[in-house]
Scaffold this motif. Structure first.
Motif, PDB file in Angstrom:
ATOM      1  N   THR A   1       0.995  -1.187  -0.135  1.00  0.00           N
ATOM      2  CA  THR A   1      -0.022   0.264  -0.280  1.00  0.00           C
ATOM      3  C   THR A   1       0.845   1.458  -0.127  1.00  0.00           C
ATOM      4  OG1 THR A   1      -1.837  -0.941   1.227  1.00  0.00           O
ATOM      5  CG2 THR A   1      -1.628   0.938   1.242  1.00  0.00           C
ATOM      6  N   TRP A   2       1.847   0.888   0.922  1.00  0.00           N
ATOM      7  CA  TRP A   2       2.566   2.233   0.571  1.00  0.00           C
ATOM      8  C   TRP A   2       3.284   2.612  -0.811  1.00  0.00           C
ATOM      9  CZ3 TRP A   2       8.234   2.911  -0.204  1.00  0.00           C
ATOM     10  CH2 TRP A   2       8.088   3.654  -0.234  1.00  0.00           C
ATOM     11  N   GLN A   3       3.371   2.012  -1.154  1.00  0.00           N
ATOM     12  CA  GLN A   3       4.367   1.469  -2.611  1.00  0.00           C
ATOM     13  C   GLN A   3       3.286   2.502  -3.427  1.00  0.00           C
ATOM     14  OE1 GLN A   3       6.099  -2.310  -3.585  1.00  0.00           O
ATOM     15  NE2 GLN A   3       7.368  -2.035  -2.475  1.00  0.00           N
ATOM     16  N   ALA A   4       2.381   1.994  -3.107  1.00  0.00           N
ATOM     17  CA  ALA A   4       0.679   2.639  -4.222  1.00  0.00           C
ATOM     18  C   ALA A   4       0.935   3.900  -3.824  1.00  0.00           C
ATOM     19  CB  ALA A   4       0.312   1.756  -4.801  1.00  0.00           C
ATOM     20  N   ASP A   5       0.783   4.352  -2.909  1.00  0.00           N
ATOM     21  CA  ASP A   5       0.659   5.540  -2.641  1.00  0.00           C
ATOM     22  C   ASP A   5       2.174   6.296  -2.685  1.00  0.00           C
ATOM     23  OD1 ASP A   5      -2.332   4.697  -1.153  1.00  0.00           O
ATOM     24  OD2 ASP A   5      -2.033   4.381   0.718  1.00  0.00           O
ATOM     25  N   SER A   6       3.106   5.998  -2.500  1.00  0.00           N
ATOM     26  CA  SER A   6       4.228   7.070  -2.979  1.00  0.00           C
ATOM     27  C   SER A   6       4.495   7.116  -3.998  1.00  0.00           C
ATOM     28  CB  SER A   6       5.317   6.462  -1.668  1.00  0.00           C
ATOM     29  OG  SER A   6       6.104   5.328  -2.107  1.00  0.00           O
ATOM     30  N   GLY A   7       4.278   6.781  -4.991  1.00  0.00           N
ATOM     31  CA  GLY A   7       4.645   6.553  -6.454  1.00  0.00           C
ATOM     32  C   GLY A   7       5.732   5.238  -6.319  1.00  0.00           C
ATOM     33  N   TYR A   8       6.524   4.489  -5.575  1.00  0.00           N
ATOM     34  CA  TYR A   8       7.035   3.765  -5.365  1.00  0.00           C
ATOM     35  C   TYR A   8       7.248   2.946  -6.246  1.00  0.00           C
ATOM     36  CZ  TYR A   8      11.799   1.276  -4.022  1.00  0.00           C
ATOM     37  OH  TYR A   8      12.275   0.460  -3.780  1.00  0.00           O
ATOM     38  N   ASN A   9       5.861   2.238  -6.716  1.00  0.00           N
ATOM     39  CA  ASN A   9       6.167   1.297  -7.765  1.00  0.00           C
ATOM     40  C   ASN A   9       6.508   2.314  -8.993  1.00  0.00           C
ATOM     41  OD1 ASN A   9       4.285   3.192  -8.680  1.00  0.00           O
ATOM     42  ND2 ASN A   9       2.381   0.818  -7.973  1.00  0.00           N
TER      43      ASN A   9
END
Length: 175
Positions: A113-121
């Motif tokens: 979820t953090w990856q998707a929210d932060s744009g890290y993906n």
């Protein structure tokens, strides 16, 4: 008995412009050079402002944040996941750092979820570029001397950038 020579590894560090998919910085280093040690030379190659910096957990830490803020100002968004076993800073209860906030968010909502929210993906795009490198340029360097290998890496970057410049597929959904 003959002594077996250990193969020497090389690390290819790449920086990608997420808007154009162009490789904007590249550095071939010896295996003894860490990611954060190579970072200043990579940043020296960037001639434009940087607004977002995405990197893997190897870049996590104060030295990276300090360097990026010194180079690109306080507004640069730094998106680096903290290691899975990381601890909160001592001042996290009364003055949490951005890193502390990330750790809490990952613990409460999950890493994905953090990856998707932060744009890290979006970092998967550099992984795709590495896959292109291995497919087009190859998995091994041809030259034996390190200086020539560095030139070979720069040539590979120029080739991939030229291919990107020629165009990428456009996908459209057919009703």
């Amino acid at each position: 008995k003959t002594k077996v020579k250990r193969k020497k590894w090389r690390k290819l560090h790449l920086g990608l412009d997420l808007t154009t998919s162009e490789i904007i910085c590249a550095e071939l280093t010896l295996d003894s050079v860490g990611d954060t040690t190579a970072l200043p030379r990579l940043l020296d190659q960037i001639g434009a402002p940087v607004f977002h910096f995405l990197a893997d957990g190897a870049y996590d830490g104060t030295p990276t944040n300090t360097l990026l803020r010194a180079r690109f100002g306080q507004t640069v968004e730094i998106i680096i996941p903290p290691p899975k076993n990381t601890a909160l800073s001592p001042q996290s209860s009364h003055d949490p750092t951005l890193r502390d906030q990330r750790i809490v968010k990952i613990r409460t909502r999950g890493r994905m979820t953090w990856q998707a929210d932060s744009g890290y993906n979006q970092r998967s795009r550099i992984e795709a570029q590495m896959s292109r490198w291995k497919t087009v340029i190859g998995q091994k360097l041809k030259n034996r001397r390190f200086e020539n290998q560095q030139t070979e890496a720069k040539t590979g970057v120029a080739i991939l950038n030229r291919m990107t410049e020629l165009g990428r597929p456009v996908f459209e959904q057919i009703p």
